[in-house]
Write a protein that holds these residues in place. Structure first.
Motif, PDB file in Angstrom:
ATOM      1  N   ALA A  44     -38.618 -33.919 -15.779  1.00 19.65           N
ATOM      2  CA  ALA A  44     -38.059 -33.692 -17.108  1.00 19.65           C
ATOM      3  C   ALA A  44     -37.838 -32.209 -17.378  1.00 19.65           C
ATOM      4  N   ARG A  45     -38.622 -31.365 -16.704  1.00 15.44           N
ATOM      5  CA  ARG A  45     -38.473 -29.922 -16.929  1.00 15.44           C
ATOM      6  C   ARG A  45     -37.402 -29.295 -16.049  1.00 15.44           C
ATOM      7  N   SER A  46     -36.852 -30.042 -15.115  1.00 19.35           N
ATOM      8  CA  SER A  46     -35.833 -29.473 -14.240  1.00 19.35           C
ATOM      9  C   SER A  46     -34.574 -29.151 -15.044  1.00 19.35           C
ATOM     10  N   SER A  47     -33.949 -28.039 -14.712  1.00 25.59           N
ATOM     11  CA  SER A  47     -32.783 -27.594 -15.486  1.00 25.59           C
ATOM     12  C   SER A  47     -31.632 -28.580 -15.377  1.00 25.59           C
ATOM     13  N   ALA A  49     -31.733 -31.882 -14.926  1.00 24.56           N
ATOM     14  CA  ALA A  49     -31.982 -33.071 -15.734  1.00 24.56           C
ATOM     15  C   ALA A  49     -31.839 -32.763 -17.220  1.00 24.56           C
ATOM     16  N   ARG A  50     -32.356 -31.615 -17.650  1.00 31.73           N
ATOM     17  CA  ARG A  50     -32.272 -31.257 -19.070  1.00 31.73           C
ATOM     18  C   ARG A  50     -30.834 -31.015 -19.488  1.00 31.73           C
ATOM     19  N   GLU A  51     -30.054 -30.358 -18.634  1.00 33.40           N
ATOM     20  CA  GLU A  51     -28.644 -30.127 -18.950  1.00 33.40           C
ATOM     21  C   GLU A  51     -27.879 -31.441 -19.030  1.00 33.40           C
ATOM     22  N   LEU A  53     -29.101 -34.439 -19.648  1.00 31.91           N
ATOM     23  CA  LEU A  53     -29.529 -35.206 -20.819  1.00 31.91           C
ATOM     24  C   LEU A  53     -28.933 -34.630 -22.093  1.00 31.91           C
ATOM     25  N   ARG A  54     -28.952 -33.311 -22.220  1.00 35.45           N
ATOM     26  CA  ARG A  54     -28.386 -32.672 -23.408  1.00 35.45           C
ATOM     27  C   ARG A  54     -26.908 -32.982 -23.532  1.00 35.45           C
ATOM     28  N   GLN A 216     -21.877 -29.065 -13.657  1.00 39.12           N
ATOM     29  CA  GLN A 216     -23.152 -28.973 -14.357  1.00 39.12           C
ATOM     30  C   GLN A 216     -23.011 -28.196 -15.661  1.00 39.12           C
ATOM     31  N   LEU A 222     -25.769 -37.656 -17.627  1.00 40.79           N
ATOM     32  CA  LEU A 222     -26.952 -38.205 -16.977  1.00 40.79           C
ATOM     33  C   LEU A 222     -26.606 -39.255 -15.914  1.00 40.79           C
ATOM     34  N   GLU A 225     -25.709 -37.359 -12.889  1.00 38.64           N
ATOM     35  CA  GLU A 225     -26.890 -36.715 -12.322  1.00 38.64           C
ATOM     36  C   GLU A 225     -27.727 -37.725 -11.534  1.00 38.64           C
TER      37      GLU A 225
END
Length: 269
Positions: A44-47, A49-51, A53-54, A216, A222, A225
């Motif tokens: 969840a903290r990986s850039s 995955a966060r990008e 998801l956002r 990216q 998602l 990804e």
């Protein structure tokens, strides 16, 4: 007291019914199997995955808003207007549901790409839609709009027009009938149809990849990804898939709640 008779399904049909239920539920129930739960916080903290998801949440919210904005009038036209050719209109809404997602993306390119019918004109004005975040929103709206419009139109038809006719007979204008009668009494149907559209838009993959690409932070949602992770780290892709499962369960609960709150109506008719 008179006994109520129920015409149940023939017993031999229960076996294929159970097989059908297993076909759609067993893979979903197996999705968490083998997922390294201890690795979920790091994932969840990986850039990336966060990008993803956002971007997915932002584009899906925009696409759903667009779908509701144009889909509600479309559903009203299908269910309540006397326009000729409503069968053709309903058929046109069914076409995106039958197209392979990649073909849907090609259709969007033909319309909004740099050489497309509309895209060529926009490109002359310095506006490029294909392979941008806007393309993601359009792709998501393209696949989600039929779900919303057909579900809401079905709910409108099932609800009937008696309250609207009564309001009109008392002197209410069409706009007053719409805002004070139709929309308030159909608010749960709107919630249900919106949840369906949101779920479909969030999970869109093929049309997005074809029309918007996979960049990216710009177009890589998602689902894209998850696909890329599947190529290099299947465990991570499976873990990311759990996010979709959680959202899907939440949206199903919203749909079921809306349906139970409207006795006698089908939430996705």
């Amino acid at each position: 007291m008179a006994r109520r008779e129920h015409a149940g399904a023939p017993a031999p049909l229960l076996l294929p019914a159970a097989l059908g239920l297993a076909l759609v539920t067993l893979p979903v129930l197996c999705l968490p199997r083998g997922v390294p739960l201890a690795a979920l916080p790091a994932l969840a903290r990986s850039s990336a995955a966060r990008e993803a998801l956002r971007l997915s949440l932002a584009t899906t919210v925009c696409a759903t808003a667009l779908v509701v904005l144009v889909g509600a009038p479309l559903a009203l036209a299908l269910a309540r207007s006397a326009l000729p050719g409503k069968g053709v209109l309903r058929g046109a809404l069914l076409v995106p549901l039958t197209l392979p997602p990649v073909v849907g993306g090609m259709a969007l390119l033909s319309a909004f790409g740099r050489r497309g019918l509309v895209g060529r004109w926009l490109d002359g004005m310095g506006v490029q839609i294909a392979f941008s975040t806007t393309a993601v929103v359009l792709a998501q709206a393209f696949v989600a709009l039929p779900f919303f419009a057909l579900a809401f139109a079905g709910a409108l038809t099932a609800a009937g027009e008696a309250p609207e006719r009564a309001a009109a007979a008392l002197g209410a204008s069409p706009w007053q009938v719409l805002w004070r009668v139709t929309l308030p009494r159909m608010r749960l149907a709107i919630v249900s149809a919106t949840a369906l559209a949101f779920a479909r838009a969030l999970g869109e993959f093929g049309a997005t990849l074809t029309f918007a690409g996979s960049f990216q932070g710009v177009t890589r949602t998602l689902p894209l990804e998850v696909y890329l992770e599947q190529e290099v780290d299947p465990a991570a892709a499976q873990a990311l898939s759990l996010a979709f499962l959680a959202v899907a369960v939440g949206l199903v609960l919203v749909t079921l709640w809306a349906g139970r709150s409207r006795p006698g109506q089908d939430p996705v008719a």
